[in-house]
Design an enzyme around this catalytic site. Structure first.
Site, short mmCIF file in Angstrom:
data_model
loop_
_atom_site.label_atom_id
_atom_site.label_comp_id
_atom_site.label_asym_id
_atom_site.label_seq_id
_atom_site.Cartn_x
_atom_site.Cartn_y
_atom_site.Cartn_z
N ASP A 161 0.79 -1.23 0.00
CA ASP A 161 0.00 0.00 0.00
C ASP A 161 0.83 1.29 0.00
O ASP A 161 0.35 2.34 -0.38
CB ASP A 161 -0.93 0.02 1.23
CG ASP A 161 -0.18 -0.23 2.53
OD1 ASP A 161 1.05 -0.38 2.49
OD2 ASP A 161 -0.83 -0.30 3.59
N HIS A 162 2.11 1.20 0.40
CA HIS A 162 2.88 2.44 0.58
C HIS A 162 3.66 2.87 -0.66
O HIS A 162 4.23 3.95 -0.67
CB HIS A 162 3.88 2.27 1.73
CG HIS A 162 3.26 2.45 3.09
ND1 HIS A 162 2.29 1.64 3.58
CD2 HIS A 162 3.51 3.37 4.06
CE1 HIS A 162 1.95 2.04 4.81
NE2 HIS A 162 2.68 3.09 5.11
N ASP A 171 3.68 -1.05 11.62
CA ASP A 171 3.20 0.27 11.22
C ASP A 171 2.53 0.87 12.45
O ASP A 171 1.78 0.18 13.15
CB ASP A 171 2.18 0.14 10.08
CG ASP A 171 1.83 1.49 9.51
OD1 ASP A 171 2.32 1.83 8.41
OD2 ASP A 171 1.06 2.24 10.16
N ARG A 206 -1.58 12.36 10.09
CA ARG A 206 -0.35 13.09 10.41
C ARG A 206 -0.18 14.27 9.48
O ARG A 206 -0.56 14.21 8.32
CB ARG A 206 0.87 12.18 10.23
CG ARG A 206 0.88 11.14 11.25
CD ARG A 206 2.21 10.42 11.30
NE ARG A 206 2.11 9.53 12.42
CZ ARG A 206 2.59 8.31 12.46
NH1 ARG A 206 3.27 7.84 11.43
NH2 ARG A 206 2.44 7.57 13.51
N SER A 258 6.27 7.30 13.07
CA SER A 258 6.25 6.00 12.42
C SER A 258 6.95 4.90 13.19
O SER A 258 7.78 5.14 14.07
CB SER A 258 6.91 6.16 11.06
OG SER A 258 7.37 4.95 10.57
N ARG A 314 8.87 2.85 11.49
CA ARG A 314 9.95 2.45 10.58
C ARG A 314 11.26 2.27 11.35
O ARG A 314 11.80 3.19 11.94
CB ARG A 314 10.10 3.44 9.42
CG ARG A 314 10.43 4.85 9.82
CD ARG A 314 10.30 5.83 8.66
NE ARG A 314 8.91 6.15 8.41
CZ ARG A 314 8.47 7.34 7.99
NH1 ARG A 314 9.30 8.31 7.72
NH2 ARG A 314 7.18 7.56 7.80
C1 MIC Z 1 3.27 6.49 8.46
O1 MIC Z 1 2.05 6.71 8.53
O2 MIC Z 1 4.13 7.29 8.83
C2 MIC Z 1 3.73 5.15 7.93
C3 MIC Z 1 4.40 5.37 6.64
O3 MIC Z 1 2.62 4.32 7.68
C4 MIC Z 1 4.66 4.53 8.98
C5 MIC Z 1 5.32 3.30 8.56
C6 MIC Z 1 6.48 3.51 7.65
O4 MIC Z 1 7.27 4.40 7.85
O5 MIC Z 1 6.62 2.70 6.74
C7 MIC Z 1 4.02 4.27 10.33
O6 MIC Z 1 3.09 4.93 10.68
O7 MIC Z 1 4.53 3.43 11.09
FE1 SF4 Z 2 -0.63 4.72 5.01
FE2 SF4 Z 2 0.49 5.40 7.35
FE3 SF4 Z 2 -0.98 7.14 5.92
FE4 SF4 Z 2 -2.15 5.14 7.07
S1 SF4 Z 2 -1.08 6.78 8.10
S2 SF4 Z 2 -2.54 5.85 4.99
S3 SF4 Z 2 -0.65 3.52 6.88
S4 SF4 Z 2 0.96 6.22 5.34
#
Ligand code: MIC
Ligand code: SF4
Length: 839
Positions: free
Chosen positions: A95-96, A160, A448, A643, A645
């Protein structure tokens, strides 16, 4: 279709017994969070009254979910762990990695070509190791999990931070780094400090323009981005029951924005309705049967202040729609105050783009309510002033909302429908003109809004609101428009008011989907070979990190002293960097390029003390590495917020940073650092942040006696020859210190597996459990036989007597199986099968 029904049933079968045992030890009424936590203790974990915020506890989560950007690193680590198959049901979701540009169809095609190597890697690893695979376009991890896998009372982890979304269906669902996922998939315990508990009592009922999103926007304003750290937020009260299940999901989803370990709700009719609507009537039935165990005890909710560490009360009837931002999700402004706030702070008020959807707000309810506003545009002769876009959360949602005419309604206001993927939420948005870095405002229903997150432009002011409010603001094109009180001027020059949004919680015609995009794993994946090309720039096999040499670290240079907010987006940016998530060396070129250097207030510009020149952070760090010099990164409050990550921990580790020293950490990031063999430390005295100077070299004096709960000492050698000695704290327990010593948790795991063979685990421990069950059955049979011999049994003909014996054995065997299952996390079906075979 319900996945893993047997596992869910076994979980429910064991729950009452486990909760009863915990009740005896804790000796007081229990919250829902405690019930779920205590019924998911790992096999070897001793049951005791755990200290909230103190005790490290081993848990046995029921399942694991991973998304493509983090799964790459998680699975590369899992492959090095040497297990043949995952020990618990696990899934991967693509999805990313889909850039939002032209629209769903084209964008998906581009992603499938550009990221083919990564998708192929993920699907072959999944097939091999027994992991369910959701193809690109199938949907966003958290929406797909809510629709298919989440179940009340369950426990899951996911790579995640928004894994917490599943709390909407009454789970304890926690975001973690990939190394934690590897533990659980390898059948090992998953360790977590027993969380504190925050109770949020919801009274009243939502109406008009207010939606579930506003509950969490308000909570974020009250608790701030740090307020939930180390805590589970449990919602209860009549207001909670009146919310839809997906509304609860939205609230839990954004619990990540207050740093909460997770959030959850007790089982109620809204969950039953959702489970039924998503083809899981059997799960609903099973949950209903143990309903009392899927809610906190009544005494808890009657006097919450006695049982929670903190209690917040919100009256939904009085709640106003909110907009949170810019640049942080906890800057909460009720819509009626936005005009004054925007003016005071100089926020641009023209809304350029409104974006709805994402993993946070993609429910049928959300979309139908937003569509009811889109329909008013034509009906009231209005014209939409801003651009508008939608990211549906899953193919099931997309298919259903198209069938029901909502997409057509959005089409009419010029909306772009992007792929069922993260897209603009994570900077995968090819936004025209963003490279000009102009000051502008966007509104979205994501979670976010950190600087540069959506379109890479640090001057984009992003505000978070409900899909309804975002749609209204996009129609008005004005951030200060309050749909509750303000009028719009239509194409005929008339004053018109938008009617409050209306919609359906669930589709009256039911959900539908043609191809959900799921690929089941191979029954036997042992023959599948996973290839990683050594010349690939997207994927790189992992080299183990070096073990600690047992000496005090000395002569450390200061790579950067980060000023203010330093989220994982600042440490390891997403957007265009996402494509290197499977290649540690390549992605390390983004290390800390978003952080502000305290000494010159610049982004991505730090002093290389070897030559006195300022250069980009990764370049300077690579130079230190080349010269074999260790470094330290200094940070402010809530370092690593955001995140899950683990790249934000692996990159500095890979490039030779040895220590991260900050005022405070976000939970997931702190664990990620520990797992990767880094030293994550906090100032004992926060003012010592000011003592660290740009040209310092720093020495440890007592790392050689690194021990739990003992602070460490640092000497700051200043350039002018003076010195400062400071104390730093840490939260490493004995086991985590071993990770540091071994170089990483994975190194230690590898060594343990080699020494001990397969570890005892959910799957691996089955043999032992079955043996116990068999022994139990045997003992019972013996006792019954003995009783019959002694003629204490009823004097009936032999046939009848045999029947009695058989019945007794069966009954006793059932009891034994139940007991064993309650002790160890295995499915009853597996044990029964094994016992039957033996008999
Ligand atoms: C996000 O919303 O910041 C992400 C991208 O989904 C991250 C995960 C990532 O960095 O791959 C998260 O929320 O953990
Ligand atoms: Fe994707 Fe993270 Fe955004 Fe949710 S918050 S849509 S998991 S990047």
């Amino acid at each position: 279709m319900a996945f893993d029904l047997e596992m869910i049933k076994a979980c429910y079968a064991a729950m009452p017994g486990r909760i009863a045992a915990a009740r005896k030890v804790v000796n007081k009424p229990l919250t829902l969070s405690e019930k779920i936590l205590y019924s998911h203790l790992f096999g070897d974990q001793k049951l005791e009254n755990f200290g909230r915020g103190k005790s490290y506890v081993d848990f046995a989560p029921d399942r694991v979910a991973m998304q493509d950007a983090t799964a790459q690193m998680a699975l590369l680590q899992f492959m090095s762990a040497g297990r043949p198959k995952v020990a618990v049901p696990s899934t991967v979701h693509c999805d990313h990695l889909i850039v939002a540009k032209a629209g769903a169809k084209d964008d998906l095609q581009v992603a499938n070509t550009e990221s083919k190597e990564v998708f192929d890697f993920l699907s072959s690893v999944s097939t091999k190791y027994g992991i369910g695979f959701w193809k690109p376009g199938a949907g966003i991890i958290h929406q797909v999990v809510l629709e298919n896998y989440a179940f009340p009372g369950g426990m899951m982890i996911g790579t995640d931070s928004h894994t917490v979304n599943a709390g909407g269906l009454g789970m304890i669902a926690i975001g973690v780094g990939g190394a934690d996922a590897v533990d659980v998939m390898s059948g090992m315990a998953w360790e977590l400090k027993f969380p504190k508990l925050i109770g949020i009592k919801l009274t009243g009922k939502l109406s008009g323009w207010t939606s579930a999103k506003d509950v969490i926007l308000k909570v974020a304003g009250i608790l701030t981005v740090k307020g939930g750290t180390g805590a589970i937020v449990e919602y209860f009260g009549e207001g909670a029951e009146a919310l839809s299940c997906t509304g609860k999901g939205t609230i839990c989803n954004m619990g990540a924005e207050i740093g909460a370990t997770t959030s959850t709700f007790g089982y109620d009719e809204s969950m039953e309705r959702y489970l039924n609507a998503t083809g899981r009537a059997e799960v609903a039935k099973a949950a209903k049967a143990i309903r009392e165990h899927l809610n906190g005890d009544p005494e808890v909710y009657a006097s919450p202040e006695k049982y929670f560490d903190q209690v917040v009360e919100i009256n939904l009837s009085e709640l106003e729609p909110h907009l949170n931002g810019p640049f942080t999700p906890d800057l909460a402004t009720p819509i009626s105050k936005m005009k004054a706030e925007a003016e005071k702070n100089g926020w641009p008020t023209k809304v350029e783009v409104g974006l709805i959807g994402s993993c946070t707000n993609s429910s049928y309810e959300d979309i139908s309510r937003a569509a009811s506003l889109a329909r008013q545009v034509a009906n009231k002769n209005l014209k939409t002033k801003s651009e508008f876009a939608i990211n549906p959360g899953s193919e099931q949602i997309r298919f259903t909302i198209e069938r029901d005419g909502f997409i057509a309604a959005f089409d009419k206001i010029g909306a772009k429908v992007f792929a069922n993927a993260c897209g603009p939420c994570i900077g995968m948005w090819s936004r025209l003109g963003s490279e000009k870095k102009e000051k502008n405002t966007i509104v979205h229903s994501f979670n976010r809004n950190f600087q540069s997150r959506n379109d890479g432009n640090p001057n984009t002011f992003a505000f978070v609101g409900s899909p309804e409010l975002v749609t209204a603001l996009a129609i008005a094109g004005d951030l200060t428009f309050n749909p509750e009180t303000d009028y719009l001027i239509n194409e005929n020059g008339e004053k018109v008011k938008l009617d409050p949004p209306t919609g359906d919680e669930l589709p009256t015609k039911g959900f539908d989907v043609k191809d959900p995009g799921y690929l089941a794993p191979a029954a036997d994946g042992s023959k599948i070979i996973v290839k990683v090309s050594p010349t690939s720039d997207r994927l790189q096999l992992l080299e183990p990190f070096k073990a600690w040499d047992g000496k005090n670290l000395t002569g450390l240079r200061v790579l950067i002293k980060a000023k203010g907010k330093c989220t994982t987006d600042h440490i390891s940016m997403a957007g265009k960097w996402l494509k290197y998530r499977g290649h540690l060396d390549n992605i390390s070129n983004n290390l800390l390029i978003g952080a502000t250097n305290f000494y010159n207030e610049k982004i991505n510009s730090v002093k290389n003390t070897l030559n006195g020149q300022y250069d980009e952070v990764p370049k300077v760090q690579r130079d230190y590495k080349l010269h074999g010099i260790g470094t330290i990164v200094v940070g402010d409050e809530n370092y690593g917020e955001g995140s899950s990550r683990e790249h934000a921990a692996m990159e500095p580790r890979h490039l030779g940073v040895r220590v991260i020293l900050v005022k405070s950490f976000a939970r997931i990031h702190e664990t990620n650092l520990k797992k990767q063999g880094m030293l994550g430390l906090t100032f004992a005295n926060k003012d010592d942040y000011n003592k660290i100077l740009e040209d310092d070299t720093i020495d440890f004096t007592d790392l050689t006696s690194f021990a739990p709960e003992v602070p460490l000492t640092l000497i700051l050698n200043h350039k002018d020859g003076t010195k400062d000695t400071i104390k730093v704290n840490h939260t490493y327990n004995a086991n985590q210190i071993e990770w540091f010593k071994a170089g990483s948790a994975l190194n230690l795991m590898g060594a343990t597996f080699k020494k001990e063979g397969p570890a005892k685990s959910n799957g691996q421990g089955l043999k032992a459990v079955v043996a116990k069950a068999k022994a139990g059955v045997k003992a019972v049979a013996k006792a019954v036989k003995k009783a019959l011999k002694k003629k204490t049994a009823p004097k009936k003909p032999v046939k009848a007597a045999t029947k009695v014996v058989k019945k007794a054995v069966k009954k006793a065997a059932k009891k034994v199986v139940k007991k064993v299952v309650a002790k160890k996390k295995v499915t009853a079906r597996k044990v029964k099968k094994a016992v039957k075979k033996k008999k």
